[in-house]
Design a protein around this motif. Structure first.
Motif, PDB file in Angstrom:
ATOM      1  N   GLY A   7     -20.508   1.537 -45.691  1.00  0.00           N
ATOM      2  CA  GLY A   7     -19.259   2.016 -46.275  1.00  0.00           C
ATOM      3  C   GLY A   7     -18.158   2.224 -45.265  1.00  0.00           C
ATOM      4  N   SER A   8     -18.447   2.114 -43.974  1.00  0.00           N
ATOM      5  CA  SER A   8     -17.405   2.235 -42.959  1.00  0.00           C
ATOM      6  C   SER A   8     -16.526   0.973 -42.958  1.00  0.00           C
ATOM      7  N   ILE A   9     -15.244   1.184 -42.675  1.00  0.00           N
ATOM      8  CA  ILE A   9     -14.301   0.066 -42.565  1.00  0.00           C
ATOM      9  C   ILE A   9     -14.232  -0.353 -41.095  1.00  0.00           C
ATOM     10  N   ARG A  24     -15.368  -3.504 -45.450  1.00  0.00           N
ATOM     11  CA  ARG A  24     -16.253  -2.342 -45.495  1.00  0.00           C
ATOM     12  C   ARG A  24     -17.688  -2.816 -45.306  1.00  0.00           C
ATOM     13  N   PRO A  68     -16.877   6.738 -43.522  1.00  0.00           N
ATOM     14  CA  PRO A  68     -16.934   7.348 -44.855  1.00  0.00           C
ATOM     15  C   PRO A  68     -17.273   8.823 -44.785  1.00  0.00           C
ATOM     16  N   CYS A  76     -21.561   2.117 -51.124  1.00  0.00           N
ATOM     17  CA  CYS A  76     -20.907   0.886 -50.699  1.00  0.00           C
ATOM     18  C   CYS A  76     -21.330  -0.283 -51.556  1.00  0.00           C
TER      19      CYS A  76
END
Length: 506
Positions: A7-9, A24, A68, A76
């Motif tokens: 879920g991190s960009i 993401r 996130p 995600c």
């Protein structure tokens, strides 16, 4: 576990061949050393596929743009479903045999409602990271270090920010009317959320480098050669250029050859407007003047007309109104007029009289003869009434250069004059004076020209003059059109609004 960072960009730089991707994180596989991004952007442009997978050896640099919030890593997988809304395909990018990468498709199905996450409002700001996030951060560092150890690339963290809103928060849309009739049109026009724009700036230079300008223009030229068409941006024909005195629209076609002589001309000239003026032989020219004199154009009238035209041309050569005006009395020009004892000399004397009347300092050279022609005597009587100076010896001519030399020494018939001592002395003086020379009605043979002229003035119709005559001008001496027809010349005046016009060799 590496799954804690789902879920991190992130931003992944794959070098010049594959470019930069943002998206993401949806999956991290330690066994195959791959990382997958959902809702990817390639060089600032949204990809057509919902998911992209990268191998570790293809990654040059990795940046974490957004982390996130707590408890959001497991969602995600739903982000992709909310983005597409319909079954789609993902792609796996890896190096092919030629090093450009290959695409592997895999099916992904989803039917969840769309939910668009927002960017954080705390981009590029200093924030406080919770202990749980700090622990997860160090944990992800260890796993990403293992993932990218085979490639040995650098990883930088430019900005760490926490989301100020829940990822599942949806921006409410305005309804057009109370009954919702305009809602569909508003959604169609204003439905896209600006939060979908990636945090990184668009790479204009990198995107422009993808455009091969030379190949595109080569393709256009190939198409034009095959189809016979031309592009509006690259015309194949040069536009026509017109002078200030030319009309773009012509009421009737121009007839450039309006003067026809009974015999083939040895040489042809043309005017500035393109009209062809053929040369005539000396015998035909002499016959033309004889017929004109029989009809009333006497020698006195012809001398006066020749003197006026020659003086007008000489005044233009001396500077015209810039030189000859009452304020420039100290710049009074000097003209040396060299005349012989014949009709050509009488024409020069008439020219000198008009020049002297226009405040030009004229020095007239005429050798002493016991008996002069009547035309010369009459012209000398008129010239003596002016401020001009008459000399009969070469020693009395100025030692310093003059502004202009007018040559009337040569004659068509009397060739014996060129053997006289006074003639040779005057020719030597003119060649040493370094002043420009204007010849009035010079003879045809270049062997008879002792002085090289810069300009030559022809009367009525030009003779086939050579290169030593310089640039040829033509003056109108008032011969009527029917006189030309009587000698067999089909004549239409080429002068227009002028009495002296330049001629150009064709």
């Amino acid at each position: 576990m590496a799954t804690d960072w789902l879920g991190s960009i992130v931003s992944i730089n794959c070098g010049e061949s594959l470019g930069v991707y943002q998206g993401r994180v949806s999956a991290v596989d330690q066994v195959s050393q791959t990382i997958s991004l959902t809702r990817p952007f390639h060089n600032g442009v949204k990809c057509l596929v919902p998911e992209v997978t990268f191998r570790a050896r293809d990654i040059t640099e990795l940046k974490i743009l957004e982390i996130p919030g707590p408890g959001d890593s497991g969602r995600c997988g739903d982000l992709q479903q909310m983005e597409t809304g319909i079954p789609g395909v993902g792609c796996q990018v890896g190096p092919s045999q030629n090093g450009t990468g290959k695409v592997l498709k895999k099916p992904i199905s989803s039917s969840a409602p769309q939910n668009i996450p927002r960017r954080t409002d705390m981009k590029n700001q200093d924030i406080i990271i919770s202990p749980q996030q700090q622990c997860s951060k160090s944990y992800m560092d260890r796993h990403l270090e293992t993932l990218t150890q085979s490639k040995g690339f650098r990883r930088r963290h430019n900005s760490w920010s926490s989301s100020s809103r829940h990822p599942n928060q949806v921006t409410p849309k305005k309804s057009g009317l109370k009954n919702g009739q305009m809602k569909s049109k508003d959604d169609e026009c204003f439905g896209d959320d600006i939060d979908e724009i990636p945090d990184t700036d668009f790479d204009f230079e990198g995107n422009l480098a993808l455009f091969d300008k030379a190949a595109v223009f080569e393709e256009i030229e190939t198409y034009e050669r095959r189809s016979g068409t031309r592009s509006r941006g690259t015309p194949s024909e040069k536009p026509a250029r017109y002078r200030h005195d030319e009309n773009i629209l012509e009421s009737e076609p121009i007839v450039y050859r309006r003067i026809v002589v009974p015999q083939n001309a040895n040489k042809e000239f043309c005017t500035d407007s393109g009209l062809v003026v053929p040369s005539v032989s000396y015998e035909l020219h002499k016959k033309l003047l004889s017929v004109a004199e029989k009809h009333g154009l006497t020698l006195e009238r012809r001398l006066e007309m020749t003197g006026v035209c020659a003086s007008q041309m000489a005044l233009s050569l001396l500077g015209g109104p810039n030189r000859l005006n009452p304020k420039n009395v100290h710049q009074r020009p000097t003209v040396a007029l060299l005349c012989g004892p014949h009709v050509k000399g009488a024409q020069g004397i008439s020219c000198g009289r008009h020049l002297s009347n226009h405040d030009v300092h004229v020095i007239l050279f005429l050798p002493n003869f016991v008996k002069m022609l009547e035309s010369i005597t009459n012209e000398l009587n008129l010239f003596s009434k002016t401020q001009g100076q008459q000399v009969s010896s070469v020693k009395d001519l100025p030692d310093t250069p003059v502004d202009l030399v007018i040559n009337c020494l040569d004659c068509h018939e009397n060739a014996f004059l060129r053997d006289q001592p006074w003639y040779k002395a005057v020719v030597d003086w003119a060649n040493q004076n370094r002043a420009p020379v204007l010849s009035i009605d010079p003879p045809i043979s270049e062997m008879e020209l002792g002085i090289d002229a810069k300009w030559s003035l022809a009367l009525g119709l030009p003779l086939p003059l050579g290169e030593r005559a310089g640039r040829v001008y033509l003056c109108d001496i008032g011969i009527p059109q029917k006189v030309f027809q009587e000698v067999g010349i089909n004549y239409h005046s080429p002068f227009g609004c002028k009495f002296v016009i330049p001629l150009h060799s064709t």
